[in-house]
Design a protein around this motif. Structure first.
Motif, mmCIF file in Angstrom:
data_model
loop_
_atom_site.group_PDB
_atom_site.id
_atom_site.type_symbol
_atom_site.label_atom_id
_atom_site.label_comp_id
_atom_site.label_asym_id
_atom_site.label_seq_id
_atom_site.Cartn_x
_atom_site.Cartn_y
_atom_site.Cartn_z
ATOM 1 N N MET A 1 0.852 -1.182 0.000
ATOM 2 C CA MET A 1 0.000 0.000 0.000
ATOM 3 C C MET A 1 0.891 1.236 0.000
ATOM 4 S SD MET A 1 -3.033 1.112 2.660
ATOM 5 C CE MET A 1 -4.173 -0.084 2.021
ATOM 6 N N ASP A 2 0.584 2.185 -0.873
ATOM 7 C CA ASP A 2 1.369 3.416 -0.933
ATOM 8 C C ASP A 2 0.784 4.464 0.020
ATOM 9 O OD1 ASP A 2 -0.901 4.378 -2.184
ATOM 10 O OD2 ASP A 2 0.034 4.668 -4.127
ATOM 11 N N LEU A 3 1.495 5.590 0.158
ATOM 12 C CA LEU A 3 1.112 6.644 1.095
ATOM 13 C C LEU A 3 -0.264 7.233 0.774
ATOM 14 C CD1 LEU A 3 2.826 7.578 3.485
ATOM 15 C CD2 LEU A 3 3.541 9.539 2.142
ATOM 16 N N VAL A 4 -0.560 7.433 -0.504
ATOM 17 C CA VAL A 4 -1.844 8.019 -0.906
ATOM 18 C C VAL A 4 -2.997 7.083 -0.559
ATOM 19 C CG1 VAL A 4 -3.225 8.800 -2.871
ATOM 20 C CG2 VAL A 4 -0.811 9.460 -2.703
ATOM 21 N N SER A 5 -2.855 5.809 -0.874
ATOM 22 C CA SER A 5 -3.904 4.830 -0.544
ATOM 23 C C SER A 5 -4.105 4.736 0.966
ATOM 24 C CB SER A 5 -3.545 3.450 -1.097
ATOM 25 O OG SER A 5 -3.397 3.505 -2.495
ATOM 26 N N LEU A 6 -2.995 4.791 1.681
ATOM 27 C CA LEU A 6 -3.063 4.734 3.142
ATOM 28 C C LEU A 6 -3.783 5.970 3.696
ATOM 29 C CD1 LEU A 6 -2.222 3.054 5.592
ATOM 30 C CD2 LEU A 6 -0.113 4.382 5.666
ATOM 31 N N LEU A 7 -3.467 7.135 3.163
ATOM 32 C CA LEU A 7 -4.144 8.362 3.591
ATOM 33 C C LEU A 7 -5.654 8.225 3.388
ATOM 34 C CD1 LEU A 7 -4.227 11.367 4.479
ATOM 35 C CD2 LEU A 7 -3.889 11.956 2.062
ATOM 36 N N LYS A 8 -6.063 7.778 2.222
ATOM 37 C CA LYS A 8 -7.498 7.636 1.928
ATOM 38 C C LYS A 8 -8.163 6.646 2.888
ATOM 39 C CE LYS A 8 -7.202 8.844 -2.968
ATOM 40 N NZ LYS A 8 -7.358 8.348 -4.344
ATOM 41 N N LEU A 9 -7.471 5.555 3.199
ATOM 42 C CA LEU A 9 -8.005 4.558 4.128
ATOM 43 C C LEU A 9 -8.196 5.159 5.521
ATOM 44 C CD1 LEU A 9 -8.719 1.578 4.896
ATOM 45 C CD2 LEU A 9 -6.271 1.282 5.378
ATOM 46 N N VAL A 10 -7.195 5.871 6.005
ATOM 47 C CA VAL A 10 -7.257 6.466 7.343
ATOM 48 C C VAL A 10 -8.355 7.525 7.414
ATOM 49 C CG1 VAL A 10 -5.977 7.889 9.007
ATOM 50 C CG2 VAL A 10 -4.865 5.911 7.928
ATOM 51 N N ILE A 11 -8.448 8.371 6.385
ATOM 52 C CA ILE A 11 -9.490 9.413 6.365
ATOM 53 C C ILE A 11 -10.876 8.770 6.364
ATOM 54 C CG2 ILE A 11 -10.509 11.293 5.000
ATOM 55 C CD1 ILE A 11 -7.785 11.957 6.451
ATOM 56 N N LYS A 12 -11.036 7.712 5.585
ATOM 57 C CA LYS A 12 -12.324 7.005 5.535
ATOM 58 C C LYS A 12 -12.719 6.494 6.926
ATOM 59 C CE LYS A 12 -14.601 3.210 3.094
ATOM 60 N NZ LYS A 12 -14.435 2.134 2.110
ATOM 61 N N LYS A 13 -11.752 5.970 7.656
ATOM 62 C CA LYS A 13 -12.025 5.451 9.003
ATOM 63 C C LYS A 13 -12.367 6.584 9.975
ATOM 64 C CE LYS A 13 -9.327 1.185 8.549
ATOM 65 N NZ LYS A 13 -10.379 0.196 8.760
ATOM 66 N N LEU A 14 -11.640 7.702 9.882
ATOM 67 C CA LEU A 14 -11.935 8.838 10.754
ATOM 68 C C LEU A 14 -13.325 9.392 10.460
ATOM 69 C CD1 LEU A 14 -8.511 10.729 10.728
ATOM 70 C CD2 LEU A 14 -9.515 9.444 12.638
ATOM 71 N N GLU A 15 -13.664 9.475 9.179
ATOM 72 C CA GLU A 15 -14.996 9.972 8.802
ATOM 73 C C GLU A 15 -16.089 9.027 9.297
ATOM 74 O OE1 GLU A 15 -14.435 10.558 4.591
ATOM 75 O OE2 GLU A 15 -13.700 12.615 4.889
ATOM 76 N N LYS A 16 -15.847 7.729 9.224
ATOM 77 C CA LYS A 16 -16.822 6.758 9.720
ATOM 78 C C LYS A 16 -17.077 6.954 11.214
ATOM 79 C CE LYS A 16 -17.842 1.840 9.873
ATOM 80 N NZ LYS A 16 -17.422 0.489 9.515
ATOM 81 N N LEU A 17 -16.003 7.276 11.959
ATOM 82 C CA LEU A 17 -16.124 7.510 13.395
ATOM 83 C C LEU A 17 -16.619 8.923 13.726
ATOM 84 C CD1 LEU A 17 -12.820 5.889 14.742
ATOM 85 C CD2 LEU A 17 -15.124 4.914 14.748
ATOM 86 N N GLU A 18 -16.700 9.775 12.702
ATOM 87 C CA GLU A 18 -17.059 11.185 12.873
ATOM 88 C C GLU A 18 -16.080 11.907 13.792
ATOM 89 O OE1 GLU A 18 -21.224 11.352 13.987
ATOM 90 O OE2 GLU A 18 -21.843 10.565 12.035
ATOM 91 N N ILE A 19 -14.789 11.579 13.620
ATOM 92 C CA ILE A 19 -13.711 12.253 14.344
ATOM 93 C C ILE A 19 -13.236 13.411 13.468
ATOM 94 C CG2 ILE A 19 -11.353 12.040 15.263
ATOM 95 C CD1 ILE A 19 -13.103 10.258 16.886
ATOM 96 N N PRO A 20 -13.395 14.658 13.920
ATOM 97 C CA PRO A 20 -12.905 15.789 13.129
ATOM 98 C C PRO A 20 -11.382 15.715 12.970
ATOM 99 C CG PRO A 20 -14.391 16.528 14.869
ATOM 100 C CD PRO A 20 -14.072 15.086 15.146
ATOM 101 N N TYR A 21 -10.888 16.045 11.782
ATOM 102 C CA TYR A 21 -9.466 15.902 11.484
ATOM 103 C C TYR A 21 -9.033 16.983 10.494
ATOM 104 C CZ TYR A 21 -10.717 14.443 6.845
ATOM 105 O OH TYR A 21 -11.201 14.462 5.561
ATOM 106 N N MET A 22 -7.713 17.114 10.348
ATOM 107 C CA MET A 22 -7.157 17.878 9.230
ATOM 108 C C MET A 22 -5.752 17.371 8.951
ATOM 109 S SD MET A 22 -6.362 21.719 10.554
ATOM 110 C CE MET A 22 -5.241 22.041 11.905
#
Length: 186
Positions: A1-22
């Protein structure tokens, strides 16, 4: 898994949890300024004590994650990281700061299309202010290069930066960068 795919995976998980992020760090520098190499992902999150178990549970299947580190980070508004088992890539989660600048910085995040996905990212002005603070702590020339690139590419609000740079005692560093930029454009 590359950095971009990993970023998308992590963001998807944070959004699922409704954890605000940047998004912040090297990927944010590459978005707002000149591209540069980075081997990890830096994300600021706003998490509460009751979010700890949700965070651990959503990441534990694919990532090494320390429940104790997550708990301490949330309690102390500090940082914890997770490491993807297969890729070996690291994500640093920084908890939001509770000081006036940290609160405003998080409120000013912007939603931008990055790598084909809508992602919240630190503003270019606040990224510069963070880089000024990091430079003040460690004097790495990389921070100055990052700042110069962000100024050149993103054309941030210089007056906003100056107001906060005065408060953060980094105004001399910032003004030196601006002077050097003016001299280089002659």
């Amino acid at each position: 898994m590359d950095l971009v795919s990993l970023l998308k995976l992590v963001i998807k998980k944070l959004e699922k949890l409704e954890i605000p992020y940047m998004l912040t760090g090297g990927l944010a520098v590459s978005f707002w300024g000149l591209p540069r190499t980075t081997h990890d992902i830096d994300i600021i999150i706003k998490a509460k004590r009751e979010d700890k178990d949700k965070i651990v549970n959503i990441f534990k299947k694919d990532f090494y994650i320390s429940e104790e580190a997550v708990s301490q980070a949330i309690e102390q508004s500090f940082t914890f990281n997770i490491i993807h088992y297969k890729a070996g890539l690291k994500i640093d989660f920084w908890l939001t700061k509770k000081d006036p600048f940290g609160i405003l910085e998080f409120q000013r995040k912007q939603k931008k299309k990055i790598f084909g996905k809508e992602i919240f990212i630190i503003s270019p002005e606040d990224l510069i202010l963070e880089k000024l603070l990091w430079y003040k702590k460690g004097e790495s020339p990389r921070h100055l290069e990052d700042i110069a690139g962000i100024i050149e590419i993103s054309k941030p609000d210089i007056n906003y930066i100056k107001v906060w740079a005065i408060q953060e005692s980094t105004i001399e560093i910032f003004e030196e960068i601006l002077r050097n930029r003016s001299l280089n454009s002659l």
